[in-house]
Design a protein around this motif. Structure first.
Motif, PDB file in Angstrom:
ATOM      1  N   PRO A  35      31.784  10.857  10.898  1.00 17.13           N
ATOM      2  CA  PRO A  35      31.453   9.636   9.850  1.00 17.13           C
ATOM      3  C   PRO A  35      30.568   8.898   9.224  1.00 17.13           C
ATOM      4  O   PRO A  35      29.400   9.380   9.940  1.00 17.13           O
ATOM      5  CB  PRO A  35      32.154   8.709  11.121  1.00 17.13           C
ATOM      6  N   ILE A  36      30.101   8.354   7.825  1.00 17.51           N
ATOM      7  CA  ILE A  36      28.825   8.091   7.691  1.00 17.51           C
ATOM      8  C   ILE A  36      29.325   6.838   7.408  1.00 17.51           C
ATOM      9  O   ILE A  36      30.228   6.324   6.320  1.00 17.51           O
ATOM     10  CB  ILE A  36      29.051   9.038   6.022  1.00 17.51           C
ATOM     11  N   THR A  37      28.407   6.558   8.243  1.00 13.38           N
ATOM     12  CA  THR A  37      28.121   4.937   7.691  1.00 13.38           C
ATOM     13  C   THR A  37      26.969   4.058   6.967  1.00 13.38           C
ATOM     14  O   THR A  37      27.204   2.831   6.835  1.00 13.38           O
ATOM     15  CB  THR A  37      28.753   4.112   8.945  1.00 13.38           C
ATOM     16  N   GLY A  38      25.726   5.079   6.827  1.00 10.03           N
ATOM     17  CA  GLY A  38      24.891   3.768   6.177  1.00 10.03           C
ATOM     18  C   GLY A  38      25.190   3.454   4.721  1.00 10.03           C
ATOM     19  O   GLY A  38      25.873   3.803   4.213  1.00 10.03           O
ATOM     20  N   ARG A  39      24.581   2.237   4.929  1.00 10.94           N
ATOM     21  CA  ARG A  39      24.406   1.035   3.603  1.00 10.94           C
ATOM     22  C   ARG A  39      24.176   1.773   2.591  1.00 10.94           C
ATOM     23  O   ARG A  39      22.424   2.174   3.330  1.00 10.94           O
ATOM     24  CB  ARG A  39      24.163  -0.275   4.023  1.00 10.94           C
ATOM     25  N   VAL A  40      24.543   1.525   1.223  1.00 14.06           N
ATOM     26  CA  VAL A  40      22.856   2.043   0.617  1.00 14.06           C
ATOM     27  C   VAL A  40      21.982   1.406   0.160  1.00 14.06           C
ATOM     28  O   VAL A  40      20.222   1.246   0.031  1.00 14.06           O
ATOM     29  CB  VAL A  40      23.691   1.324  -1.379  1.00 14.06           C
ATOM     30  N   GLY A  41      21.899  -0.330   0.333  1.00 15.09           N
ATOM     31  CA  GLY A  41      20.847  -0.840   0.876  1.00 15.09           C
ATOM     32  C   GLY A  41      20.151  -1.650  -0.900  1.00 15.09           C
ATOM     33  O   GLY A  41      20.863  -1.626  -1.982  1.00 15.09           O
ATOM     34  N   GLY A  69      29.350  -5.426  -8.216  1.00 13.69           N
ATOM     35  CA  GLY A  69      28.447  -6.817  -7.978  1.00 13.69           C
ATOM     36  C   GLY A  69      27.745  -6.808  -6.562  1.00 13.69           C
ATOM     37  O   GLY A  69      27.183  -5.690  -6.398  1.00 13.69           O
ATOM     38  N   LYS A  70      28.159  -7.802  -5.475  1.00 10.74           N
ATOM     39  CA  LYS A  70      27.347  -8.260  -5.010  1.00 10.74           C
ATOM     40  C   LYS A  70      28.091  -7.167  -3.979  1.00 10.74           C
ATOM     41  O   LYS A  70      27.301  -7.539  -2.838  1.00 10.74           O
ATOM     42  CB  LYS A  70      27.835  -9.556  -4.325  1.00 10.74           C
ATOM     43  N   GLN A  71      28.984  -6.541  -3.715  1.00 15.90           N
ATOM     44  CA  GLN A  71      29.288  -5.729  -2.725  1.00 15.90           C
ATOM     45  C   GLN A  71      28.084  -4.704  -2.627  1.00 15.90           C
ATOM     46  O   GLN A  71      28.170  -3.752  -2.192  1.00 15.90           O
ATOM     47  CB  GLN A  71      30.540  -5.115  -2.802  1.00 15.90           C
ATOM     48  N   TYR A  72      27.281  -3.995  -3.773  1.00 13.49           N
ATOM     49  CA  TYR A  72      26.878  -2.998  -3.691  1.00 13.49           C
ATOM     50  C   TYR A  72      26.237  -2.814  -3.117  1.00 13.49           C
ATOM     51  O   TYR A  72      25.922  -1.389  -2.714  1.00 13.49           O
ATOM     52  CB  TYR A  72      25.630  -3.033  -5.264  1.00 13.49           C
ATOM     53  N   GLN A  73      25.032  -3.929  -2.357  1.00 14.22           N
ATOM     54  CA  GLN A  73      23.936  -3.459  -1.093  1.00 14.22           C
ATOM     55  C   GLN A  73      25.339  -2.224   0.219  1.00 14.22           C
ATOM     56  O   GLN A  73      24.612  -2.322   1.349  1.00 14.22           O
ATOM     57  CB  GLN A  73      23.530  -4.497  -0.781  1.00 14.22           C
ATOM     58  N   HIS A  74      26.304  -3.070   0.433  1.00 15.33           N
ATOM     59  CA  HIS A  74      27.188  -2.806   1.424  1.00 15.33           C
ATOM     60  C   HIS A  74      27.836  -1.518   0.935  1.00 15.33           C
ATOM     61  O   HIS A  74      29.028  -0.896   2.085  1.00 15.33           O
ATOM     62  CB  HIS A  74      28.121  -3.681   1.307  1.00 15.33           C
ATOM     63  N   TYR A  75      28.035  -1.113  -0.208  1.00 15.48           N
ATOM     64  CA  TYR A  75      28.519   0.414  -0.242  1.00 15.48           C
ATOM     65  C   TYR A  75      27.663   1.412   0.539  1.00 15.48           C
ATOM     66  O   TYR A  75      26.589   1.618   0.802  1.00 15.48           O
ATOM     67  CB  TYR A  75      27.931   1.033  -2.028  1.00 15.48           C
ATOM     68  N   THR A  76      28.585   2.528   0.204  1.00 13.19           N
ATOM     69  CA  THR A  76      27.880   3.555   1.861  1.00 13.19           C
ATOM     70  C   THR A  76      27.297   4.542   0.828  1.00 13.19           C
ATOM     71  O   THR A  76      27.515   4.891  -1.048  1.00 13.19           O
ATOM     72  CB  THR A  76      29.470   4.641   2.253  1.00 13.19           C
ATOM     73  N   LEU A  77      26.525   5.111   1.801  1.00 12.90           N
ATOM     74  CA  LEU A  77      25.475   5.812   0.771  1.00 12.90           C
ATOM     75  C   LEU A  77      26.016   7.714   0.898  1.00 12.90           C
ATOM     76  O   LEU A  77      25.867   7.928   2.508  1.00 12.90           O
ATOM     77  CB  LEU A  77      24.215   5.629   1.892  1.00 12.90           C
ATOM     78  N   VAL A  78      26.114   8.046  -0.434  1.00  7.44           N
ATOM     79  CA  VAL A  78      27.167   9.974   0.222  1.00  7.44           C
ATOM     80  C   VAL A  78      26.158  10.291  -0.424  1.00  7.44           C
ATOM     81  O   VAL A  78      25.288   9.727  -2.003  1.00  7.44           O
ATOM     82  CB  VAL A  78      28.336   9.567  -0.363  1.00  7.44           C
ATOM     83  N   SER A  79      25.898  11.159   0.355  1.00  7.92           N
ATOM     84  CA  SER A  79      24.829  12.721  -0.350  1.00  7.92           C
ATOM     85  C   SER A  79      25.736  13.736  -0.433  1.00  7.92           C
ATOM     86  O   SER A  79      26.494  14.161   0.088  1.00  7.92           O
ATOM     87  CB  SER A  79      23.714  12.556   0.647  1.00  7.92           C
TER      88      SER A  79
END
Length: 296
Positions: A35-41, A69-79
């Motif tokens: 699973p990928i759980t890293g956040r964009v931050g 919106g405000k949720q952006y930093q909590h989005y998942t970082l996908v590569s």
């Protein structure tokens, strides 16, 4: 202790070098992926969504604006090389769709999506084709007990999702299949480009072969018609006859299962009418139903 029986499958169509090899085994996604759980931050990445049948699209393109919106930093970082599961239902994928990120670098995916990466020994291309066949959806539909929630997402838990089992051969056979299907995709793309070029060519010809608005002669004429004079305007009624009819009477067997085909207005959206037989099922060589099941 009773020995565990594992399901082994053999596809009907197999490349020659693998015809005598061991059968395919059902392997759960939780065994083959991480699973990928890293956040964009604080990273500045493109917020994306997923459209069934298309794949990844920028939110600004799909919704007309960035909705993170405000949720952006909590989005998942996908590569690139990662898979993303969108739990939203669609006509093409009623149980949600899975796409492989390629050529984007890094993106920001909504944290309601399930993101994962395959472990070593498993081919991205092979699994991508399995997901395009909706092998996950055919299993997930047994676990969906209600419709989509208010946010449009299905009630599929991560535990249920990672329990999906995919028929999987050895890595060499996975790659052989992926390479073959990739070649077909490339050939289809090349043909599509040719069709697009021909469509553009036809549009250009039509602009030359028909008079433009306010003109009475086309700009381009075949040699034998170059001195044929101007085109004359005529009404549609002067060059054709029109008619309408009703549904044939059921007392006329020549129409119903007879030699005279016809279609009723109520049948236009159906896949079978008096004019057309049932559509053939789409060929899916890796469909679970196309395997012979054996005990191992």
């Amino acid at each position: 202790m009773k020995e565990e029986v594992k399901t082994v499958m053999v596809p009907k169509l197999r490349f020659p070098e693998f015809r005598g090899a061991e059968g395919w085994k059902l392997i759960a996604l939780q065994e083959v992926s991480t699973p990928i759980t890293g956040r964009v931050g604080q990273k500045k990445l493109t917020p994306v969504s997923i459209s069934a049948g298309i794949g990844f699209v920028p939110q600004s393109e799909k919704f007309g604006r960035d909705i993170s919106g405000k949720q952006y930093q909590h989005y998942t970082l996908v590569s690139d090389g990662d898979f993303v599961f969108n739990k939203g239902n669609s006509l093409k994928f009623p149980q949600g769709c899975i796409y492989l990120l390629q050529g984007w670098g890094e993106v920001a995916a909504p944290n309601v999506f399930i993101c994962f990466r395959l472990k070593g020994g498993y081919s991205n291309g092979f699994f991508q084709n399995c997901f395009e066949q909706n092998q996950h959806g055919r299993q997930l539909k047994r676990h969906i007990t209600s419709g989509a929630r208010s946010n449009g997402l299905l009630n599929i838990s991560k535990e249920t999702f990672y329990g999906v089992e995919i028929p999987t051969p050895t890595l060499s056979e996975q790659q052989r299949i992926a390479d073959c299907l990739s070649s077909v995709d490339q050939w289809m793309a090349a043909q599509a480009r040719k069709v697009d070029a021909l469509k553009s060519y036809k549009r250009g010809l039509m602009q030359q072969l028909f008079p433009r608005e306010g003109e009475t002669q086309p700009h381009l004429r075949f040699p034998e018609f170059q001195n044929a004079g101007e085109w004359e305007p005529r009404t549609l009624g002067s060059v054709c006859s029109s008619f309408s009819g009703g549904t044939p009477s059921t007392t006329k067997p020549e129409y119903y299962e007879g030699d005279i085909p016809f279609i009723r207005s109520a049948e236009i959206a159906r896949d079978r009418t008096e004019l057309f037989p049932p559509l053939p099922a789409k060929l899916t060589p890796l469909h679970l139903d196309h395997f012979h099941h054996q005990g191992a």
